[in-house]
Design a protein around this motif. Structure first.
Motif, PDB file in Angstrom:
ATOM      1  N   ASN A  57      31.011   0.776  -9.235  1.00  0.00           N
ATOM      2  CA  ASN A  57      31.056   2.239  -9.309  1.00  0.00           C
ATOM      3  C   ASN A  57      32.475   2.737  -9.569  1.00  0.00           C
ATOM      4  OD1 ASN A  57      28.305   2.506  -8.833  1.00  0.00           O
ATOM      5  ND2 ASN A  57      28.555   2.608  -6.614  1.00  0.00           N
ATOM      6  N   THR A  60      33.208   2.161 -13.188  1.00  0.00           N
ATOM      7  CA  THR A  60      32.520   3.177 -13.990  1.00  0.00           C
ATOM      8  C   THR A  60      33.273   4.505 -13.955  1.00  0.00           C
ATOM      9  OG1 THR A  60      30.370   2.136 -13.570  1.00  0.00           O
ATOM     10  CG2 THR A  60      30.368   4.441 -14.280  1.00  0.00           C
ATOM     11  N   LEU A  61      33.742   4.873 -12.767  1.00  0.00           N
ATOM     12  CA  LEU A  61      34.457   6.138 -12.618  1.00  0.00           C
ATOM     13  C   LEU A  61      35.746   6.151 -13.422  1.00  0.00           C
ATOM     14  CD1 LEU A  61      34.511   8.866 -11.110  1.00  0.00           C
ATOM     15  CD2 LEU A  61      35.798   7.730  -9.299  1.00  0.00           C
ATOM     16  N   ARG A  66      31.863   9.043 -19.794  1.00  0.00           N
ATOM     17  CA  ARG A  66      31.117  10.137 -19.179  1.00  0.00           C
ATOM     18  C   ARG A  66      31.702  10.534 -17.833  1.00  0.00           C
ATOM     19  NH1 ARG A  66      25.311   7.731 -18.727  1.00  0.00           N
ATOM     20  NH2 ARG A  66      26.635   6.031 -17.979  1.00  0.00           N
ATOM     21  N   TRP A  67      32.323   9.595 -17.149  1.00  0.00           N
ATOM     22  CA  TRP A  67      32.885   9.873 -15.831  1.00  0.00           C
ATOM     23  C   TRP A  67      34.399   9.995 -15.864  1.00  0.00           C
ATOM     24  CZ3 TRP A  67      29.784  11.112 -11.904  1.00  0.00           C
ATOM     25  CH2 TRP A  67      28.436  10.709 -11.972  1.00  0.00           C
ATOM     26  N   SER A  70      36.076  13.493 -16.802  1.00  0.00           N
ATOM     27  CA  SER A  70      35.936  14.492 -15.732  1.00  0.00           C
ATOM     28  C   SER A  70      36.797  14.133 -14.536  1.00  0.00           C
ATOM     29  CB  SER A  70      34.467  14.602 -15.312  1.00  0.00           C
ATOM     30  OG  SER A  70      33.654  15.034 -16.370  1.00  0.00           O
ATOM     31  N   PHE A  71      36.868  12.840 -14.212  1.00  0.00           N
ATOM     32  CA  PHE A  71      37.646  12.423 -13.051  1.00  0.00           C
ATOM     33  C   PHE A  71      39.130  12.668 -13.266  1.00  0.00           C
ATOM     34  CE2 PHE A  71      40.256   9.047 -11.143  1.00  0.00           C
ATOM     35  CZ  PHE A  71      40.091   9.374  -9.805  1.00  0.00           C
ATOM     36  N   THR A 264      28.703  15.940  -8.303  1.00  0.00           N
ATOM     37  CA  THR A 264      28.237  14.575  -8.466  1.00  0.00           C
ATOM     38  C   THR A 264      27.283  14.178  -7.354  1.00  0.00           C
ATOM     39  OG1 THR A 264      30.321  13.976  -9.548  1.00  0.00           O
ATOM     40  CG2 THR A 264      28.969  12.182  -8.711  1.00  0.00           C
ATOM     41  N   MET A 277      27.793   7.576  -6.664  1.00  0.00           N
ATOM     42  CA  MET A 277      28.996   7.962  -7.389  1.00  0.00           C
ATOM     43  C   MET A 277      29.748   9.054  -6.636  1.00  0.00           C
ATOM     44  SD  MET A 277      29.388   6.016  -9.934  1.00  0.00           S
ATOM     45  CE  MET A 277      30.743   6.907 -10.695  1.00  0.00           C
TER      46      MET A 277
END
Length: 309
Positions: A57, A60-61, A66-67, A70-71, A264, A277
């Motif tokens: 996870n 992925t972040l 897609r993540w 934004s992060f 989220t 997430m």
């Protein structure tokens, strides 16, 4: 043997008895949810079952488009929100404390109270009030600027991407500047009069006395205020949510880690909630705050101790 028994200190059971309620409440409210969040970030939901995925996870972040976009946007906004407070709020707090601690200032108690009152207001009240004040349709800001001939400077600050986050940061500064002011004010009052009298005998008065004598002595208090500002800003959520909503508009220009976590974890509009997430984002927030606190405790506070008297 009798002498040895007499030398033994009695067991202080009352200390454990008095600490037990606070420890139990803190454990139930803080420690257990913290470890639950860290555990949840290591799992993923597959076919309505929790599957252990380790650090996937987090990868992925950080790596998934897609993540990640934004992060990193939320992290930068959070950092800028913190910088605004450090550059504006804390220096103003120190300046106000220095002015209000002057013995010849009249009505200093009234000024302290007036400056501190906004800190007890609800975030929702502050957010909606300032949103109304700055509204280009029914706000009073354009009229107030027009009264002093500066209406041409007005712009919908909360509606423009370049200004919205800084505007909210300044609103937060207005609300919380009373806290560093009171802490620094207390630190200034704790300086022994003998030190100030000795400085006056050496001809150090006025601003020079504050800069050369008082400021070095209150550096530990400034350090405490700085770390409290850091923790508070990287936990921020309420003001952004009440003023700009969960989408932290315009176009996510005011999105910080708190609002990103909210969308989220719980989901919002067309976005489906993902607790795993969301827990990953919350864990990152915890590690950022932990790193900042450790840096202060082990690298900065030890150097500030030499200024204590």
């Amino acid at each position: 043997m009798a002498g040895e028994r007499a030398d033994r200190r009695p067991t202080r059971w009352h200390i454990a008895v008095f600490l037990a309620p606070a420890v139990l409440i803190y454990t139930a409210v803080m420690i257990i949810p913290l470890f639950g969040t860290l555990q949840l970030s290591l799992f993923s939901t597959v076919d309505n079952r929790q599957i252990f995925v380790g650090l996937k996870n987090f990868a992925t972040l950080f790596g998934d488009e897609r993540w990640a976009d934004s992060f990193w946007n939320a992290l930068w906004n959070n950092t800028w929100f913190f910088i605004v407070h450090m550059v504006v709020q804390n220096p103003i707090g120190v300046l106000l404390a220095a002015l209000l601690s002057h013995p010849r200032l009249r009505f200093s108690a009234f000024y302290r109270t007036a400056i501190f009152v906004p800190t007890i207001l609800s975030f929702v009240i502050v957010g909606f009030t300032w949103k109304l004040i700055l509204s280009p349709l029914w706000g009073v800001a354009p009229e107030l600027l027009d009264m002093i001939g500066l209406k041409h400077l007005f712009t919908p600050w909360l509606g423009k991407e370049d200004y919205a986050l800084t505007t909210l940061g300044l609103i937060s500064v207005w609300q919380f500047v009373g806290i560093p002011m009171m802490l620094i004010y207390a630190a200034l009052l704790s300086i022994p009069e003998e030190i100030l009298e000795a400085a006056e005998c050496d001809g150090i008065t006025g601003f020079s006395q504050f800069w050369k004598i008082q400021l070095p002595l209150i550096l530990p208090a400034i350090g405490i205020i700085s770390i409290l500002t850091f923790v508070g800003n990287f936990n921020a959520f309420d003001l952004i949510y009440s003023a700009q909503g969960a989408l932290a508009g315009p176009n996510y220009a005011t999105d910080i880690l708190g609002t990103f976590l909210y969308r989220t974890f719980f989901g919002f509009q067309l976005q489906i909630g993902d607790p795993n997430m969301g827990a990953t984002i919350a864990s990152i927030m915890f590690f950022i705050i932990l790193a900042g606190v450790c840096l202060y405790l082990f690298a900065i506070q030890t150097r500030l101790r030499r200024y204590q008297f």
